[in-house]
Design a protein around this motif. Structure first.
Motif: not given
Length: 90
Positions: A5, A8-9, A11-13, A15-16, A32, A34, A46, A49
């Protein structure tokens, strides 16, 4: 080792940040943060971000009441993708 988890957070940051560079003036770019969010019982639910500036109050009056994000910051992600895990005092 990171949990799936949290990875994934992160990776999301990252990508953002790639998207943010395409649409944001360079002087307005931010990293960012988290945050570990909790459910109504105080248990981890959960990761979320947020832009690093999310805790800064707006300079103008918003349409809806403003409040800073809630939860415990667990990591920051710089614009270059560098991840800094934060130690929480409990």
């Amino acid at each position: 080792m990171l949990t799936p988890d949290l990875q994934r957070a992160i990776d999301t940051a990252i990508h953002f940040h790639e998207i943010q560079r395409k649409f944001t003036r360079p002087e307005c770019l931010t990293g960012s943060t988290i945050v570990a969010k909790q459910d109504g019982r105080g248990q981890f639910s959960r990761y979320a971000v947020y832009k690093s500036s999310a805790w800064t109050p707006p300079t103008s009056t918003p349409i809806l009441p403003w409040s800073p994000p809630t939860g415990d910051p667990v990591a920051t992600v710089d614009l270059d993708g560098t991840v800094h895990l934060l130690t929480l005092a409990r």
